[in-house]
Design an enzyme around this catalytic site. Structure first.
Site, PDB file in Angstrom:
ATOM      1  N   SER A   1      16.365  46.615  46.318  1.00 48.71           N
ATOM      2  CA  SER A   1      15.477  47.629  46.900  1.00 48.71           C
ATOM      3  C   SER A   1      14.575  46.982  47.940  1.00 48.71           C
ATOM      4  O   SER A   1      14.202  45.812  47.809  1.00 48.71           O
ATOM      5  CB  SER A   1      14.604  48.228  45.801  1.00 48.71           C
ATOM      6  OG  SER A   1      13.605  49.061  46.366  1.00 48.71           O
TER       7      SER A   1
ATOM      8  N   TYR B   1       8.968  47.336  38.454  1.00 50.71           N
ATOM      9  CA  TYR B   1      10.177  47.662  39.223  1.00 50.71           C
ATOM     10  C   TYR B   1      10.340  46.694  40.399  1.00 50.71           C
ATOM     11  O   TYR B   1      11.396  46.096  40.597  1.00 50.71           O
ATOM     12  CB  TYR B   1      10.072  49.105  39.722  1.00 50.71           C
ATOM     13  CG  TYR B   1      11.259  49.552  40.539  1.00 50.71           C
ATOM     14  CD1 TYR B   1      12.429  49.970  39.920  1.00 50.71           C
ATOM     15  CD2 TYR B   1      11.207  49.566  41.934  1.00 50.71           C
ATOM     16  CE1 TYR B   1      13.520  50.392  40.672  1.00 50.71           C
ATOM     17  CE2 TYR B   1      12.294  49.984  42.694  1.00 50.71           C
ATOM     18  CZ  TYR B   1      13.448  50.399  42.059  1.00 50.71           C
ATOM     19  OH  TYR B   1      14.535  50.809  42.813  1.00 50.71           O
TER      20      TYR B   1
END
Ligand SMILES: NC(=O)c1ccc[n+]([C@@H]2O[C@H](COP(=O)([O-])OP(=O)(O)OC[C@H]3O[C@@H](n4cnc5c(N)ncnc54)[C@H](OP(=O)(O)O)[C@@H]3O)[C@@H](O)[C@H]2O)c1
Length: 254
Positions: free
Chosen positions: A137, A150
């Site tokens: 990401s 995350y």
């Protein structure tokens, strides 16, 4: 240009979002697509649309991942592409739970990928090679507020991919890192911060598939979000944390 490049594709996290859109994309291109995830019903819906096969799986279970990779290989033959895309985001419960929250993210987003990579690697090596794509990401590029668990798991995944690239290359395994920005899927539905340049999953799938045909290591998109983050990354960390904190304060006031 690559109609026939990927003929047997396994996608983890294929039951939803980006993984599902990629499964449909590759099926349209004529590939045989195998999908994994925990939700058997949603996997079946994808398999009906792709004409492919489903392998329900929780990627945090290393033994189950090994068994699944063996079954996939036995049923479909050597894969030419595995997209290790399964991922999750968990909300923090309070101020003092960073460790619990981080572990939950690492278990799925990092260890889940590592389990699959280790299970795939000897088979792909023996088959003469293949492509393994890890879905990271842009959130892993710099330390962002409200995403410590995350973001840390995705930053670690980027490091893991870079660290393994050369040794896998020697085994004729092309390791790719996919770094998406915001894509409209369930994983971001609960986010309460601005999410600029949001893409639909179908568009993300097209960009990923195009990127995987090309020789580079990373597929980072959209560019208009990737580039500013890359620039932030090269600043001294003591400037970066201040800039990011100031942007966060401005966003909160809006
Ligand atoms: N959407 C974004 O803005 C964005 C941005 C950057 C990166 N990403 C990454 O893109 C990947 C796909 O996410 P998405 O956006 O498509 O979200 P999504 O629609 O929520 O999909 C996540 C997928 O991962 C699977 N999954 C979650 N935990 C799992 C587990 N323990 N074992 C096996 N499968 C599991 C889910 O399937 P089951 O629920 O059936 O298990 C689902 O298929 C993730 O790695 C995510 O971090 C997304």
């Amino acid at each position: 240009m690559n109609e026939k490049r990927f003929q047997r594709v396994w996608i983890t996290g294929g039951s939803s979002g980006i993984g599902r859109a990629l499964a449909l994309h590759y099926a349209r291109e004529g590939a045989y697509v195998l999908v994994s995830g925990r939700n058997a019903e949603r996997l079946d819906e994808v398999a009906r649309a792709t004409g492919g096969a489903t392998y329900p799986l929780d990627v945090t279970d290393a033994e189950a991942v090994k068994r699944t990779v063996a079954a996939v290989w036995e049923d479909a033959g050597p894969l030419d592409l595995a997209v290790l895309n399964a991922g999750a985001a968990f909300k923090r419960e309070g101020r003092d739970d960073t460790a619990v929250n981080l572990k939950r993210h690492l278990d799925v987003n990092l260890m889940g990928v590592a389990h699959a990579l280790d299970a795939l690697r000897p088979r792909m090596r023996e088959a003469g090679g293949g492509t393994i794509a890890l879905v990271g990401s842009l959130a892993g590029y710099v330390g962002l507020p409200r995403t410590s668990g995350y973001g840390t798991s995705k930053a670690a995944l980027g490091y893991y991919a870079e660290a393994l690239w050369a040794e896998l290359q020697r085994e004729n395994i092309d390791l790719k890192l996919i770094s998406p920005g915001f894509v409209k899927t369930p994983i971001i539905a609960a986010n309460e911060f601005p999410m600029p340049f949001m893409l639909e999953p179908e568009e993300a799938a097209r960009i990923i598939a195009r990127g995987l045909e090309r020789p580079g290591f990373e597929v980072a998109f959209p560019r208009r979000l990737a580039w500013p983050l890359r620039l932030l990354r090269v600043l001294p960390a003591s400037w970066r944390v201040r800039l990011v904190a100031a942007a966060e304060r401005r966003a909160r006031r809006r």
